[in-house]
Motif scaffolding. Structure first.
Motif, PDB file in Angstrom:
ATOM      1  N   PHE A 195       0.801  -1.227   0.000  1.00 30.39           N
ATOM      2  CA  PHE A 195       0.000   0.000   0.000  1.00 30.39           C
ATOM      3  C   PHE A 195       0.839   1.285   0.000  1.00 30.39           C
ATOM      4  O   PHE A 195       0.287   2.373   0.068  1.00 30.39           O
ATOM      5  CB  PHE A 195      -0.961  -0.003   1.207  1.00 30.39           C
ATOM      6  CG  PHE A 195      -1.803  -1.249   1.280  1.00 30.39           C
ATOM      7  CD1 PHE A 195      -2.800  -1.472   0.334  1.00 30.39           C
ATOM      8  CD2 PHE A 195      -1.601  -2.212   2.258  1.00 30.39           C
ATOM      9  CE1 PHE A 195      -3.571  -2.617   0.364  1.00 30.39           C
ATOM     10  CE2 PHE A 195      -2.368  -3.365   2.309  1.00 30.39           C
ATOM     11  CZ  PHE A 195      -3.361  -3.567   1.353  1.00 30.39           C
ATOM     12  N   GLY A 196       2.163   1.127  -0.061  1.00 31.75           N
ATOM     13  CA  GLY A 196       3.051   2.288  -0.178  1.00 31.75           C
ATOM     14  C   GLY A 196       3.281   2.986   1.148  1.00 31.75           C
ATOM     15  O   GLY A 196       2.686   2.651   2.169  1.00 31.75           O
ATOM     16  N   ASP A 197       4.177   4.024   1.092  1.00 30.14           N
ATOM     17  CA  ASP A 197       4.501   4.778   2.303  1.00 30.14           C
ATOM     18  C   ASP A 197       3.313   5.607   2.770  1.00 30.14           C
ATOM     19  O   ASP A 197       3.126   5.840   3.949  1.00 30.14           O
ATOM     20  CB  ASP A 197       5.685   5.724   2.033  1.00 30.14           C
ATOM     21  CG  ASP A 197       6.992   4.951   2.042  1.00 30.14           C
ATOM     22  OD1 ASP A 197       7.072   3.985   2.844  1.00 30.14           O
ATOM     23  OD2 ASP A 197       7.879   5.263   1.240  1.00 30.14           O
ATOM     24  N   ASN A 198       2.517   6.036   1.808  1.00 30.57           N
ATOM     25  CA  ASN A 198       1.362   6.852   2.155  1.00 30.57           C
ATOM     26  C   ASN A 198       0.105   6.242   1.513  1.00 30.57           C
ATOM     27  O   ASN A 198      -0.296   6.624   0.404  1.00 30.57           O
ATOM     28  CB  ASN A 198       1.590   8.290   1.665  1.00 30.57           C
ATOM     29  CG  ASN A 198       0.495   9.208   2.152  1.00 30.57           C
ATOM     30  OD1 ASN A 198      -0.471   8.749   2.779  1.00 30.57           O
ATOM     31  ND2 ASN A 198       0.629  10.485   1.860  1.00 30.57           N
ATOM     32  N   PRO A 199      -0.503   5.262   2.205  1.00 30.73           N
ATOM     33  CA  PRO A 199      -1.608   4.513   1.602  1.00 30.73           C
ATOM     34  C   PRO A 199      -2.780   5.401   1.161  1.00 30.73           C
ATOM     35  O   PRO A 199      -3.535   5.025   0.271  1.00 30.73           O
ATOM     36  CB  PRO A 199      -2.055   3.567   2.715  1.00 30.73           C
ATOM     37  CG  PRO A 199      -1.003   3.582   3.735  1.00 30.73           C
ATOM     38  CD  PRO A 199      -0.204   4.831   3.566  1.00 30.73           C
ATOM     39  N   ARG A 200      -2.903   6.572   1.754  1.00 25.93           N
ATOM     40  CA  ARG A 200      -4.028   7.454   1.394  1.00 25.93           C
ATOM     41  C   ARG A 200      -3.904   7.924  -0.061  1.00 25.93           C
ATOM     42  O   ARG A 200      -4.896   8.145  -0.735  1.00 25.93           O
ATOM     43  CB  ARG A 200      -4.057   8.661   2.338  1.00 25.93           C
ATOM     44  CG  ARG A 200      -5.338   9.469   2.230  1.00 25.93           C
ATOM     45  CD  ARG A 200      -5.508  10.297   3.464  1.00 25.93           C
ATOM     46  NE  ARG A 200      -4.510  11.356   3.536  1.00 25.93           N
ATOM     47  CZ  ARG A 200      -4.664  12.571   3.009  1.00 25.93           C
ATOM     48  NH1 ARG A 200      -5.763  12.875   2.367  1.00 25.93           N
ATOM     49  NH2 ARG A 200      -3.722  13.478   3.136  1.00 25.93           N
ATOM     50  N   GLU A 201      -2.660   8.058  -0.498  1.00 26.24           N
ATOM     51  CA  GLU A 201      -2.431   8.551  -1.862  1.00 26.24           C
ATOM     52  C   GLU A 201      -2.715   7.475  -2.906  1.00 26.24           C
ATOM     53  O   GLU A 201      -3.034   7.764  -4.050  1.00 26.24           O
ATOM     54  CB  GLU A 201      -0.974   9.034  -2.026  1.00 26.24           C
ATOM     55  CG  GLU A 201      -0.568  10.134  -1.068  1.00 26.24           C
ATOM     56  CD  GLU A 201      -1.477  11.355  -1.178  1.00 26.24           C
ATOM     57  OE1 GLU A 201      -1.863  11.705  -2.302  1.00 26.24           O
ATOM     58  OE2 GLU A 201      -1.821  11.922  -0.111  1.00 26.24           O
ATOM     59  N   LEU A 202      -2.527   6.212  -2.508  1.00 30.96           N
ATOM     60  CA  LEU A 202      -2.730   5.122  -3.463  1.00 30.96           C
ATOM     61  C   LEU A 202      -4.204   4.726  -3.477  1.00 30.96           C
ATOM     62  O   LEU A 202      -4.851   4.726  -2.452  1.00 30.96           O
ATOM     63  CB  LEU A 202      -1.914   3.891  -3.028  1.00 30.96           C
ATOM     64  CG  LEU A 202      -0.469   3.792  -3.475  1.00 30.96           C
ATOM     65  CD1 LEU A 202       0.057   2.416  -3.128  1.00 30.96           C
ATOM     66  CD2 LEU A 202      -0.302   4.040  -4.968  1.00 30.96           C
ATOM     67  N   ASN A 203      -4.675   4.358  -4.644  1.00 34.12           N
ATOM     68  CA  ASN A 203      -6.090   3.992  -4.694  1.00 34.12           C
ATOM     69  C   ASN A 203      -6.344   2.521  -4.405  1.00 34.12           C
ATOM     70  O   ASN A 203      -7.410   2.007  -4.683  1.00 34.12           O
ATOM     71  CB  ASN A 203      -6.675   4.377  -6.056  1.00 34.12           C
ATOM     72  CG  ASN A 203      -7.268   5.768  -5.989  1.00 34.12           C
ATOM     73  OD1 ASN A 203      -7.629   6.226  -4.902  1.00 34.12           O
ATOM     74  ND2 ASN A 203      -7.335   6.431  -7.116  1.00 34.12           N
ATOM     75  N   THR A 204      -5.344   1.836  -3.835  1.00 33.44           N
ATOM     76  CA  THR A 204      -5.530   0.409  -3.579  1.00 33.44           C
ATOM     77  C   THR A 204      -6.254   0.144  -2.263  1.00 33.44           C
ATOM     78  O   THR A 204      -6.721  -0.963  -2.037  1.00 33.44           O
ATOM     79  CB  THR A 204      -4.184  -0.344  -3.578  1.00 33.44           C
ATOM     80  OG1 THR A 204      -3.243   0.448  -2.895  1.00 33.44           O
ATOM     81  CG2 THR A 204      -3.703  -0.635  -4.980  1.00 33.44           C
ATOM     82  N   VAL A 205      -6.320   1.141  -1.385  1.00 29.94           N
ATOM     83  CA  VAL A 205      -7.076   0.928  -0.143  1.00 29.94           C
ATOM     84  C   VAL A 205      -8.468   1.527  -0.332  1.00 29.94           C
ATOM     85  O   VAL A 205      -8.616   2.731  -0.546  1.00 29.94           O
ATOM     86  CB  VAL A 205      -6.390   1.595   1.074  1.00 29.94           C
ATOM     87  CG1 VAL A 205      -7.203   1.358   2.349  1.00 29.94           C
ATOM     88  CG2 VAL A 205      -4.987   1.062   1.253  1.00 29.94           C
ATOM     89  N   ALA A 206      -9.476   0.655  -0.259  1.00 28.79           N
ATOM     90  CA  ALA A 206     -10.847   1.136  -0.464  1.00 28.79           C
ATOM     91  C   ALA A 206     -11.228   2.102   0.651  1.00 28.79           C
ATOM     92  O   ALA A 206     -10.703   2.024   1.762  1.00 28.79           O
ATOM     93  CB  ALA A 206     -11.799  -0.049  -0.488  1.00 28.79           C
ATOM     94  N   ARG A 207     -12.141   2.991   0.321  1.00 27.71           N
ATOM     95  CA  ARG A 207     -12.648   3.912   1.337  1.00 27.71           C
ATOM     96  C   ARG A 207     -13.766   3.234   2.121  1.00 27.71           C
ATOM     97  O   ARG A 207     -14.349   2.243   1.674  1.00 27.71           O
ATOM     98  CB  ARG A 207     -13.199   5.170   0.650  1.00 27.71           C
ATOM     99  CG  ARG A 207     -12.180   6.272   0.395  1.00 27.71           C
ATOM    100  CD  ARG A 207     -10.802   5.807   0.063  1.00 27.71           C
ATOM    101  NE  ARG A 207      -9.871   6.904  -0.179  1.00 27.71           N
ATOM    102  CZ  ARG A 207      -8.580   6.758  -0.391  1.00 27.71           C
ATOM    103  NH1 ARG A 207      -8.031   5.563  -0.388  1.00 27.71           N
ATOM    104  NH2 ARG A 207      -7.801   7.795  -0.606  1.00 27.71           N
ATOM    105  N   ILE A 208     -14.054   3.824   3.281  1.00 29.20           N
ATOM    106  CA  ILE A 208     -15.168   3.291   4.089  1.00 29.20           C
ATOM    107  C   ILE A 208     -16.460   3.719   3.401  1.00 29.20           C
ATOM    108  O   ILE A 208     -16.564   4.832   2.877  1.00 29.20           O
ATOM    109  CB  ILE A 208     -15.086   3.823   5.543  1.00 29.20           C
ATOM    110  CG1 ILE A 208     -13.700   3.488   6.130  1.00 29.20           C
ATOM    111  CG2 ILE A 208     -16.199   3.240   6.397  1.00 29.20           C
ATOM    112  CD1 ILE A 208     -13.261   2.039   6.038  1.00 29.20           C
TER     113      ILE A 208
END
Ligand SMILES: NC(=O)c1ccc[n+]([C@@H]2O[C@H](COP(=O)([O-])OP(=O)(O)OC[C@H]3O[C@@H](n4cnc5c(N)ncnc54)[C@H](O)[C@@H]3O)[C@@H](O)[C@H]2O)c1
Length: 403
Positions: A195-208
């Protein structure tokens, strides 16, 4: 779909028997938002194959998918046989007031109770596909390849699909105390890789999925007794409904995090003295939809299978059992009841009608009243196909009193 022949006792000779699947009639499918197509269409395939008409009520929490289903289904399927009725809980409630021949509900246990109560009014059978807390037993794996593969699979099953918002996502992990720090280090490194150093920037972590669930998850994590156990992650962004993949070690067992279904990107790790203790740990809690165990220990595998109860058990992976249509999918106890996928869906939406067919040529005179011991004796020996007994009884050489 073809009839299945059934065996009969000798006394039924000459008779044939079989079971024939017949459609139940009108099916209601209420689905949840997190797999909006699979949870709606998979039941329809089996229900239609079994000859039923179906109404799908998809979730209001996945409005784009629900609208797409409502648009496409009438184009590709007979609108007289399959209908989509999008809407919220109120629409669901209105549908539940009607009489159905079977209801398949996928969602939370709380709404499952509402569905079952409504169905009871019409004596409608239900299949409840609910959720719960799916544990992952994480044994010590000596080979570094096994360890790496297991960690990858564990993480994908926790944070990969809908960021843990999946009924069969790993809810929490059980690990031996002495191996926990090694596991946490491995998890941290792999989370970075995935998920990278900053997972928020990557779109691989789904949002709630929505604000309500975001607040629910924040509350779980915000409990001070839980917060102090975070060893990785813990950041969030309310505006983007983002929560970072988060790991806790030994949060209190009585915290909401450990008593409620998480349905989000938190991985609590509970440490045990011995990995075998995980069996008692799981048994002391509601029966899960799935149990996962990462282990090469055949004895432990055997014990998990025979001493625990769950909808499914998967060794050395997680979530993959969902795609095997040769395996029934469903819960047990609090995780629901009824099963579907593949041929099991066809069976769930069919009534297996018993059919018996006789000719007139042969008839056993002793089946008719008035009854006496002699006739009942004949019944007994004929049922068992006891040829000598039949001969002896007919000749009057075998007499036994039947009480
Ligand atoms: N076992 C499975 O296959 C499976 C799959 C996915 C999700 N789930 C479970 O679903 C839950 C999360 O999904 P959710 O938030 O969409 O669940 P939910 O129970 O809130 O909603 C499910 C469906 O029920 C409808 N509904 C809600 N209230 C209703 C009412 N009063 N009358 C009639 N219908 C009503 C909703 O509109 C939605 O279509 C979790 O517990 C998860 O584990 C189970």
């Amino acid at each position: 779909m073809s009839p299945t022949r059934a065996k009969l006792p000798f006394i039924a000779y000459p008779t044939t028997a079989h079971t024939v699947p017949e459609p139940l009639g009108l099916i209601l499918v209420i689905s949840s938002w997190n797999l909006p197509f699979g949870l709606s269409i998979e039941p329809v395939i089996g229900a239609v194959a079994a000859g039923n008409a179906v109404v799908i009520k998809p979730s209001e929490l996945s409005p784009a998918s629900s609208a797409l289903l409502a648009k496409l289904i009438p184009i590709y399927l007979d609108p007289q046989a399959v209908k989509v009725v999008p809407g919220d809980a109120q629409v669901g409630q209105q549908l539940l007031d009607l009489k159905w021949d079977k209801i398949l509900f996928t969602g939370s246990p709380k709404v499952g109770q509402i569905v079952m109560a409504a169905a009871a009014k019409h004596l409608t059978p239900v299949c409840l596909e609910l959720g719960g807390k799916c544990p992952a037993v994480f044994d010590h794996l000596s080979s570094s390849w096994d360890k790496k593969t297991a960690v990858n699979r564990l993480l994908a099953a926790k944070f990969g699909s809908c960021a843990g918002q999946a009924c069969i996502a790993v809810d929490y992990a059980l690990v031996e105390k002495k191996h926990v720090s090694e596991l946490v280090d491995l998890l941290k490194a792999k989370i970075k890789e995935m998920f990278g150093d900053n997972p928020r920037e990557l779109n691989t972590v789904a949002r709630i999925v929505n604000k309500h669930n975001f607040s629910r998850l924040r509350k779980l994590m915000g409990d001070p007794s839980v917060k102090s156990t975070i060893v990785h992650g813990g950041s969030f962004d309310e505006h983007n409904l983002f929560i970072e993949p988060t790991i806790m070690v030994d949060p209190p067992l009585e915290s909401s995090l450990m008593t409620e279904e998480i349905f989000g990107p938190f991985l609590p790790i509970i440490t045990l003295d011995k990995i075998e203790d995980s069996i008692e740990f799981i048994k002391a809690r509601p029966r899960p939809l799935a149990i996962y165990a990462f282990t090469n220990d055949d004895k432990l595998k055997k014990r998990i299978l025979s001493e625990t109860s769950s909808g499914s058990v998967t060794f050395n992976d997680a979530i993959v059992q969902y795609i095997a249509e040769t395996l029934p999918f469903g819960g047990v106890g609090e995780s629901g009841f009824g099963r579907y996928h593949g041929k099991f869906t066809f069976e769930m939406f069919s009534h297996e009608k018993a059919v018996m067919s006789r000719g007139f040529l042969i008839d056993f005179w002793f089946r008719f009243p008035p009854w006496n011991d002699h006739k009942l004796n004949l019944f007994k020996v004929a049922y068992r196909l006891d040829v000598i007994g039949i001969v002896l009884t007919v000749l009057g050489l075998k007499k036994s009193k039947i009480n």
